[in-house]
Design a protein around this motif. Sequence first.
Motif, PDB file in Angstrom:
ATOM      1  N   UNK A  66      10.342   0.664  -7.589  1.00 54.81           N
ATOM      2  CA  UNK A  66       9.749   1.695  -8.426  1.00 54.81           C
ATOM      3  C   UNK A  66       9.057   2.698  -7.502  1.00 54.81           C
ATOM      4  N   UNK A  67       9.401   3.965  -7.662  1.00 54.44           N
ATOM      5  CA  UNK A  67       8.781   4.996  -6.827  1.00 54.44           C
ATOM      6  C   UNK A  67       7.279   5.081  -7.088  1.00 54.44           C
ATOM      7  N   UNK A  68       6.817   5.054  -8.362  1.00 51.51           N
ATOM      8  CA  UNK A  68       5.364   5.079  -8.577  1.00 51.51           C
ATOM      9  C   UNK A  68       4.651   3.873  -7.951  1.00 51.51           C
ATOM     10  N   UNK A  69       5.272   2.702  -8.016  1.00 45.58           N
ATOM     11  CA  UNK A  69       4.674   1.515  -7.406  1.00 45.58           C
ATOM     12  C   UNK A  69       4.625   1.652  -5.883  1.00 45.58           C
ATOM     13  N   UNK A  70       5.664   2.206  -5.315  1.00 41.90           N
ATOM     14  CA  UNK A  70       5.690   2.449  -3.872  1.00 41.90           C
ATOM     15  C   UNK A  70       4.598   3.439  -3.475  1.00 41.90           C
ATOM     16  N   UNK A  71       4.446   4.512  -4.238  1.00 38.12           N
ATOM     17  CA  UNK A  71       3.397   5.495  -3.951  1.00 38.12           C
ATOM     18  C   UNK A  71       2.007   4.890  -4.118  1.00 38.12           C
ATOM     19  N   UNK A  72       1.848   3.995  -5.099  1.00 41.90           N
ATOM     20  CA  UNK A  72       0.573   3.298  -5.281  1.00 41.90           C
ATOM     21  C   UNK A  72       0.287   2.397  -4.074  1.00 41.90           C
ATOM     22  N   UNK A  73       1.324   1.749  -3.561  1.00 42.92           N
ATOM     23  CA  UNK A  73       1.155   0.905  -2.370  1.00 42.92           C
ATOM     24  C   UNK A  73       0.743   1.753  -1.169  1.00 42.92           C
ATOM     25  N   UNK A  74       1.353   2.928  -1.016  1.00 43.63           N
ATOM     26  CA  UNK A  74       0.942   3.838   0.060  1.00 43.63           C
ATOM     27  C   UNK A  74      -0.541   4.189  -0.078  1.00 43.63           C
ATOM     28  N   UNK A  75      -0.978   4.506  -1.296  1.00 42.98           N
ATOM     29  CA  UNK A  75      -2.380   4.884  -1.524  1.00 42.98           C
ATOM     30  C   UNK A  75      -3.313   3.713  -1.221  1.00 42.98           C
ATOM     31  N   UNK A  76      -2.940   2.523  -1.673  1.00 44.18           N
ATOM     32  CA  UNK A  76      -3.770   1.350  -1.417  1.00 44.18           C
ATOM     33  C   UNK A  76      -3.888   1.035   0.062  1.00 44.18           C
TER      34      UNK A  76
END
Length: 130
Positions: A66-76
């Motif tokens: 999931x792109x949103x999940x990947x972006x959330x992982x980057x933010x975290x």
Amino acid sequence: MPEYYLYWISTALLSALYFMSAYVYVTRGDWVRQVLAELGYKAPYLVAFMIVIKILGPVAILSRVSVPLSDLAYAGIFFHLLLSGLAHIGVRKPAGALPAAIGLALLVTSFVTQNDARGVPSPYVQPAMR
């Protein structure tokens, strides 16, 4: 084409940094708790939580289910590295901030080049950022 290789190299190195850190948290838990206490983090549950996060974050980026999940992982990961580096600097141990600084450089490189290497682009990486 160089962005493609830059993405995969930086992502692989960032993932290796996090997987190695999770390994240290698992195998040397008492030492990690002591270091965290020296940095001002006295939460005993933090080690178990961070083991899970240090594994799931890179997995979310590498698998990109999931792109949103990947972006959330980057933010975290970004905020974790920032807090880690600043905690070491705050207790006047700047050498301890070196892995966080390296991780931040790898993270930024991976994030900015991800649209060049992945089929589904992230909406947060604008062409002007490259």
